[in-house]
Design an enzyme around this catalytic site. Structure first.
Site, short mmCIF file in Angstrom:
data_model
loop_
_atom_site.label_atom_id
_atom_site.label_comp_id
_atom_site.label_asym_id
_atom_site.label_seq_id
_atom_site.Cartn_x
_atom_site.Cartn_y
_atom_site.Cartn_z
N TYR A 149 -26.75 31.60 -0.04
CA TYR A 149 -27.35 30.28 0.14
C TYR A 149 -28.69 30.38 0.88
O TYR A 149 -29.47 29.43 0.89
CB TYR A 149 -26.41 29.33 0.91
N LYS A 200 -15.25 40.46 -2.70
CA LYS A 200 -15.24 40.90 -4.10
C LYS A 200 -15.68 42.36 -4.10
O LYS A 200 -16.64 42.76 -4.77
CB LYS A 200 -16.18 39.99 -4.92
N ASP A 232 -11.03 36.21 -6.33
CA ASP A 232 -10.35 35.58 -7.47
C ASP A 232 -8.85 35.53 -7.23
O ASP A 232 -8.19 34.52 -7.53
CB ASP A 232 -10.70 36.31 -8.79
N ASP A 256 -17.17 28.35 0.89
CA ASP A 256 -17.48 27.00 0.42
C ASP A 256 -16.44 26.58 -0.62
O ASP A 256 -15.85 25.49 -0.56
CB ASP A 256 -18.89 27.02 -0.20
N ASP A 260 -12.69 24.11 0.01
CA ASP A 260 -12.44 22.87 -0.75
C ASP A 260 -11.09 22.94 -1.46
O ASP A 260 -10.34 21.97 -1.49
CB ASP A 260 -13.55 22.63 -1.78
#
Ligand code: NAD
Length: 379
Positions: A149, A200, A232, A256, A260
């Site tokens: 980001y 990852k 994942d 992020d 959620d």
């Protein structure tokens, strides 16, 4: 002890729920012998109206002087047509950056009283819960100020030609990773002593770096069980077996998305608190800390005594725990919330999603908060 708290009620339901969090803090202060001095500040839409800026410099300066910050919510339809850096939500980014908070802590738990708000089946919850109960209690620690980001980004070509391209860069340095891991390990020490690094590392070099550093740091946290999961797989495990998680530490991007996902499985948005914390600033005693419910300003219900104040009250409890180390005071607020839910009180947002029990009573913001304060006094 005396503590100074910057209070940023903001817009919409922000002031309604923030005032209830203040009452909870004052009650806890009276009970345990602490004084909380509140410094009320403007940010968001209300600040745009009075100063033209979503985050006036005076607000940030004053907030920096305080020991911690409690925020309601910012934004609303009135300011929606404004451009990027003039929008109320810019105040959030400005406060996070200005206070230097780099770790975002989002607890996601399922209170047994609100079980029916969870979209997961009981058997899924029970299978992964150590005590065989249909619940879970996890904390996502998300790196907040680095990674993709904030990395180098750009475009090559005009975007029309076949070789036109765009890129974003995930880059973390050792210090950024170590400090967020320390927050995760310290939180795990106050909880069930398990930390999962989510990355990852099978594909990304930056993830391999996170993993190496975690492996090094785990040696110094022998009392904490450290394990590793690909992102994942974690996304799947959150809905297949959420009870396996205690503290999850991860990068900005993965955090992020996963936070959620975790908020959805815990039911109502009106229940979820969050904390963003940083280092101890020079001349200060406590780490930089910004506490806020995860919900927005809910303009559709603002000013109608409909807002659930529990997320804001639980954010205040997080402040006591993570900024000031006041563990029993934080636990007392949380216990008061549990007691009130046990007694059957529900704001509409929770009641509409659960099966109405015999003792369930739908109440407004004020009555819900008053019941929590009373329960806290009697804790
Ligand atoms: P929202 O969270 O404000 O509302 C979503 C839905 O949840 C609405 O139906 C609302 O009534 C309900 N809701 C939210 N909080 C509740 C509570 N405490 N009790 C009962 N019901 C509650 O999200 P939105 O509608 O997407 O955004 C509204 C405004 O808030 C926008 O301007 C948005 O930019 C802003 N926003 C601010 C923050 C923040 O300040 N941290 C976060 C998200 C959105």
């Amino acid at each position: 002890m005396n503590y100074s708290i910057a209070l940023v009620p903001g817009d919409g339901i922000g002031p309604e729920v923030c005032s209830k969090a203040v009452e909870a803090l004052e009650t806890a202060g009276d009970k345990y012998g602490h004084i909380f001095n509140f410094v009320e500040l403007e940010a968001g839409g209300c600040a745009i109206d009075s100063t033209g800026e979503p985050l006036p410099a005076a607000t940030l300066d004053a907030a920096r002087q305080c020991d911690a910050l409690l925020l309601g919510a910012v934004g609303g339809p009135k300011w929606e047509t404004l451009h990027g850096d003039k929008r109320p939500e810019r105040a959030l980014l400005g406060l996070r950056a200005g206070l230097g908070v780099f770790a975002n802590l989002r607890p996601a738990s399922l209170l047994p009283q609100l079980k029916d708000a969870c979209p997961l089946k009981d058997e899924v919850l029970i299978a992964s819960n150590e005590q065989g109960k249909a619940t879970f209690d996890l904390l996502i620690v998300r790196e907040l100020t680095g990674g993709i980001y904030f990395g180098e980004r750009g475009r090559d070509g005009d975007g029309k030609a076949p070789d036109g391209s765009a890129y974003d860069t995930e880059r973390y340095n050792r210090a950024e990773i170590e400090r967020v891991l320390r927050v995760g390990y310290d939180a795990a020490r106050k909880r069930r002593k398990k930390l999962t690094l989510v990355d990852k590392a099978n594909v990304l070099e930056s993830s391999r770096f996170w993993r190496e550093i975690t492996q090094e740091m785990a040696v110094g946290y022998k009392d904490i069980e450290t394990n590793y999961l690909y992102v994942d797989n974690c996304a799947m495990q959150l809905v297949r077996a959420p009870g396996q998680f205690d503290v999850v530490v991860t990068s900005n991007l993965f955090g992020d998305i996963l936070s959620d996902e975790a908020s959805v499985i815990s039911g109502s948005i009106g229940m979820l608190a969050s904390a963003s914390i940083g280092e101890i600033p020079t001349g200060h005693k406590y780490p930089a800390g910004m506490y806020e419910p995860i919900h927005g300003s809910a303009p559709d219900i603002a000013g109608r005594d409909l807002a659930n104040p529990l997320a804001a009250i639980l954010s205040a409890a997080m402040m006591l725990r993570y900024s000031f180390g006041l563990l029993k005071e934080a636990a007392a607020i949380e216990a008061a919330v549990t007691k009130v839910l046990d007694s059957g009180l529900r704001t509409k947002d929770i009641a509409s999603r659960v099966k109405t029990g015999a003792n369930e009573k739908i109440v407004g913001t004020k009555e819900m908060a008053a019941a929590v304060i009373k329960a806290l006094e009697n804790e």
